[in-house]
Design a protein around this motif. Structure first.
Motif, PDB file in Angstrom:
ATOM      1  N   TYR A 201      10.630 -16.528  -5.757  1.00  0.00           N
ATOM      2  CA  TYR A 201      10.553 -15.280  -6.525  1.00  0.00           C
ATOM      3  C   TYR A 201      11.108 -14.171  -5.642  1.00  0.00           C
ATOM      4  N   ILE A 202      11.900 -13.290  -6.234  1.00  0.00           N
ATOM      5  CA  ILE A 202      12.418 -12.133  -5.506  1.00  0.00           C
ATOM      6  C   ILE A 202      11.734 -10.906  -6.096  1.00  0.00           C
ATOM      7  N   VAL A 203      10.991 -10.206  -5.245  1.00  0.00           N
ATOM      8  CA  VAL A 203      10.201  -9.054  -5.711  1.00  0.00           C
ATOM      9  C   VAL A 203      10.786  -7.793  -5.086  1.00  0.00           C
ATOM     10  N   ASN A 204      11.302  -6.900  -5.934  1.00  0.00           N
ATOM     11  CA  ASN A 204      11.839  -5.618  -5.459  1.00  0.00           C
ATOM     12  C   ASN A 204      10.812  -4.537  -5.772  1.00  0.00           C
ATOM     13  N   VAL A 205      10.426  -3.791  -4.750  1.00  0.00           N
ATOM     14  CA  VAL A 205       9.336  -2.822  -4.936  1.00  0.00           C
ATOM     15  C   VAL A 205       9.720  -1.460  -4.378  1.00  0.00           C
ATOM     16  N   ALA A 206       9.499  -0.434  -5.168  1.00  0.00           N
ATOM     17  CA  ALA A 206       9.770   0.932  -4.714  1.00  0.00           C
ATOM     18  C   ALA A 206       8.728   1.348  -3.676  1.00  0.00           C
ATOM     19  N   SER A 207       9.158   2.213  -2.755  1.00  0.00           N
ATOM     20  CA  SER A 207       8.331   2.490  -1.570  1.00  0.00           C
ATOM     21  C   SER A 207       7.054   3.274  -1.852  1.00  0.00           C
ATOM     22  N   GLY A 208       6.982   3.936  -3.014  1.00  0.00           N
ATOM     23  CA  GLY A 208       5.774   4.721  -3.307  1.00  0.00           C
ATOM     24  C   GLY A 208       4.657   3.904  -3.935  1.00  0.00           C
ATOM     25  N   GLU A 209       4.902   2.618  -4.160  1.00  0.00           N
ATOM     26  CA  GLU A 209       3.826   1.769  -4.696  1.00  0.00           C
ATOM     27  C   GLU A 209       2.772   1.521  -3.619  1.00  0.00           C
ATOM     28  N   ASN A 210       1.557   1.231  -4.073  1.00  0.00           N
ATOM     29  CA  ASN A 210       0.476   0.919  -3.135  1.00  0.00           C
ATOM     30  C   ASN A 210       0.571  -0.556  -2.724  1.00  0.00           C
ATOM     31  N   TRP A 211       0.430  -0.804  -1.419  1.00  0.00           N
ATOM     32  CA  TRP A 211       0.608  -2.175  -0.918  1.00  0.00           C
ATOM     33  C   TRP A 211      -0.385  -3.156  -1.536  1.00  0.00           C
TER      34      TRP A 211
ATOM     35  N   LEU B 278      -2.438  10.754  11.811  1.00  0.00           N
ATOM     36  CA  LEU B 278      -3.500  11.667  12.244  1.00  0.00           C
ATOM     37  C   LEU B 278      -2.894  13.049  12.452  1.00  0.00           C
ATOM     38  N   PHE B 279      -3.403  14.009  11.707  1.00  0.00           N
ATOM     39  CA  PHE B 279      -2.938  15.388  11.883  1.00  0.00           C
ATOM     40  C   PHE B 279      -3.905  16.084  12.835  1.00  0.00           C
ATOM     41  N   VAL B 280      -3.363  16.760  13.829  1.00  0.00           N
ATOM     42  CA  VAL B 280      -4.227  17.279  14.896  1.00  0.00           C
ATOM     43  C   VAL B 280      -4.313  18.809  14.895  1.00  0.00           C
ATOM     44  N   ASP B 281      -3.749  19.425  13.886  1.00  0.00           N
ATOM     45  CA  ASP B 281      -3.786  20.883  13.844  1.00  0.00           C
ATOM     46  C   ASP B 281      -4.120  21.319  12.417  1.00  0.00           C
ATOM     47  N   THR B 282      -4.521  22.550  12.269  1.00  0.00           N
ATOM     48  CA  THR B 282      -4.836  23.033  10.920  1.00  0.00           C
ATOM     49  C   THR B 282      -3.567  23.283  10.107  1.00  0.00           C
ATOM     50  N   ILE B 283      -2.459  23.464  10.832  1.00  0.00           N
ATOM     51  CA  ILE B 283      -1.175  23.610  10.141  1.00  0.00           C
ATOM     52  C   ILE B 283      -0.355  22.347  10.395  1.00  0.00           C
ATOM     53  N   ALA B 284      -0.022  21.664   9.314  1.00  0.00           N
ATOM     54  CA  ALA B 284       0.735  20.411   9.420  1.00  0.00           C
ATOM     55  C   ALA B 284       2.232  20.708   9.305  1.00  0.00           C
ATOM     56  N   PRO B 285       3.067  19.728   9.646  1.00  0.00           N
ATOM     57  CA  PRO B 285       4.511  19.935   9.440  1.00  0.00           C
ATOM     58  C   PRO B 285       4.862  19.971   7.948  1.00  0.00           C
ATOM     59  N   VAL B 286       6.093  20.291   7.664  1.00  0.00           N
ATOM     60  CA  VAL B 286       6.642  20.097   6.321  1.00  0.00           C
ATOM     61  C   VAL B 286       6.552  18.605   6.009  1.00  0.00           C
ATOM     62  N   ILE B 287       6.152  18.280   4.791  1.00  0.00           N
ATOM     63  CA  ILE B 287       5.962  16.870   4.422  1.00  0.00           C
ATOM     64  C   ILE B 287       7.012  16.438   3.411  1.00  0.00           C
ATOM     65  N   ILE B 288       7.599  15.260   3.651  1.00  0.00           N
ATOM     66  CA  ILE B 288       8.421  14.606   2.633  1.00  0.00           C
ATOM     67  C   ILE B 288       7.636  13.397   2.161  1.00  0.00           C
ATOM     68  N   LYS B 289       7.336  13.381   0.866  1.00  0.00           N
ATOM     69  CA  LYS B 289       6.513  12.286   0.346  1.00  0.00           C
ATOM     70  C   LYS B 289       7.295  11.456  -0.671  1.00  0.00           C
ATOM     71  N   PRO B 290       7.730  10.243  -0.244  1.00  0.00           N
ATOM     72  CA  PRO B 290       8.405   9.365  -1.206  1.00  0.00           C
ATOM     73  C   PRO B 290       7.379   8.845  -2.215  1.00  0.00           C
ATOM     74  N   ALA B 291       7.631   9.094  -3.492  1.00  0.00           N
ATOM     75  CA  ALA B 291       6.687   8.641  -4.525  1.00  0.00           C
ATOM     76  C   ALA B 291       7.406   7.767  -5.550  1.00  0.00           C
ATOM     77  N   PHE B 292       8.426   7.057  -5.072  1.00  0.00           N
ATOM     78  CA  PHE B 292       9.203   6.195  -5.973  1.00  0.00           C
ATOM     79  C   PHE B 292       8.313   5.063  -6.492  1.00  0.00           C
ATOM     80  N   LYS B 293       8.434   4.779  -7.777  1.00  0.00           N
ATOM     81  CA  LYS B 293       7.599   3.735  -8.377  1.00  0.00           C
ATOM     82  C   LYS B 293       8.457   2.658  -9.035  1.00  0.00           C
ATOM     83  N   GLY B 294       7.900   1.473  -9.126  1.00  0.00           N
ATOM     84  CA  GLY B 294       8.563   0.406  -9.874  1.00  0.00           C
ATOM     85  C   GLY B 294       8.574  -0.912  -9.123  1.00  0.00           C
TER      86      GLY B 294
END
Ligand code: FAD
Length: 204
Positions: free
Chosen positions: A80-90, A54-70
């Protein structure tokens, strides 16, 4: 790494709060990690899909967005061993596993958000938790600038709890998770809501 100035986060938080980040750093590959500038822990935020933010101000912090896929899947005799990159949708991960006949995550379907945020609060639903299947979380440590491989015990999982919410908060980025899903599977129907509605195993 993509750097976007004056990035509107309105469509990156589930409250649709109109807020603007002065800079968003989007990490598309592990190589991008070394390009993250040294940031003060107070003035940046690691953002997955923003469904629990939840962002509570009109100015947000600097954002780091991990978008790793795979997603990569291997198997041994029992699991089964499933390795998933963090930018995938759950939820897409859950769907993809179930469609391949890899079961176990189905009670966690439809939980919104990214794979990378799943260990942070140890997501759970209907008697099942992320930690039931997690065998490893890869975490990029800002201070040593290395990726550490944490096993499930290292993650200090509890009810909606983990080391990532506490000691490691804003000190690094989850890059990948590894899950172990047993080949011999029984649907978990013990949760009161499920039994109350008499959902049959075949529904899954
Ligand atoms: C309608 C609705 C239903 C929900 N149902 C459930 C439910 O049944 N069970 C449940 O457990 N939760 C539930 N949630 C909460 C939400 O789904 C989880 O918290 C989810 O894990 C958030 O994912 P996200 O990518 O949107 O995280 P964000 O909101 O982007 O981030 C959440 C936290 O994780 C950190 N973070 C995100 N990605 C990373 C990363 N790669 N590395 C390090 N830190 C990171 C952020 O800094 C922040 O502290 C629900 C939320 C909504 C809105």
């Amino acid at each position: 790494m993509e750097l976007i100035k004056q990035f509107s986060l309105q469509h990156n938080n589930s409250f649709n709060i109109k807020t603007v980040s002065p800079i968003l750093y989007q990490l598309n590959s592990l190589r991008d990690l070394s390009e993250i500038p040294d940031l003060d822990a107070e003035c940046f935020y690691i953002l997955g899909e923003g469904t629990n933010s939840l962002f509570v101000d009109t100015i947000a912090p600097v954002i780091i967005k991990p978008a790793f896929k795979g997603i990569s899947i291997s198997e041994n005799d029992t699991n089964y061993i499933v390795n998933v990159a963090s930018g995938e949708n759950w939820h897409d991960l859950v769907t993809s596993c179930v469609q391949k006949g890899i079961n176990g995550l189905e009670n966690l379907a439809l939980i919104p958000g990214s794979v990378g945020a799943a260990p942070v609060q140890n997501i759970g639903a209907y008697g099942v938790e992320f930690s039931d299947f997690c065998i490893q979380v890869n975490w990029y440590d800002f201070s040593s600038k290395t990726i550490k491989c944490l096993n499930s015990r290292d993650c200090l999982f509890g009810y909606r709890e983990s080391i990532f919410k506490n000691e490691f908060f804003n000190k690094g980025i989850i890059t990948e998770v590894s899950l172990s899903l047993p080949k011999i599977w029984q649907p978990k129907l013990s949760y009161l809501w499920l039994t109350g509605f008499r959902i049959e195993p075949k529904c899954f």
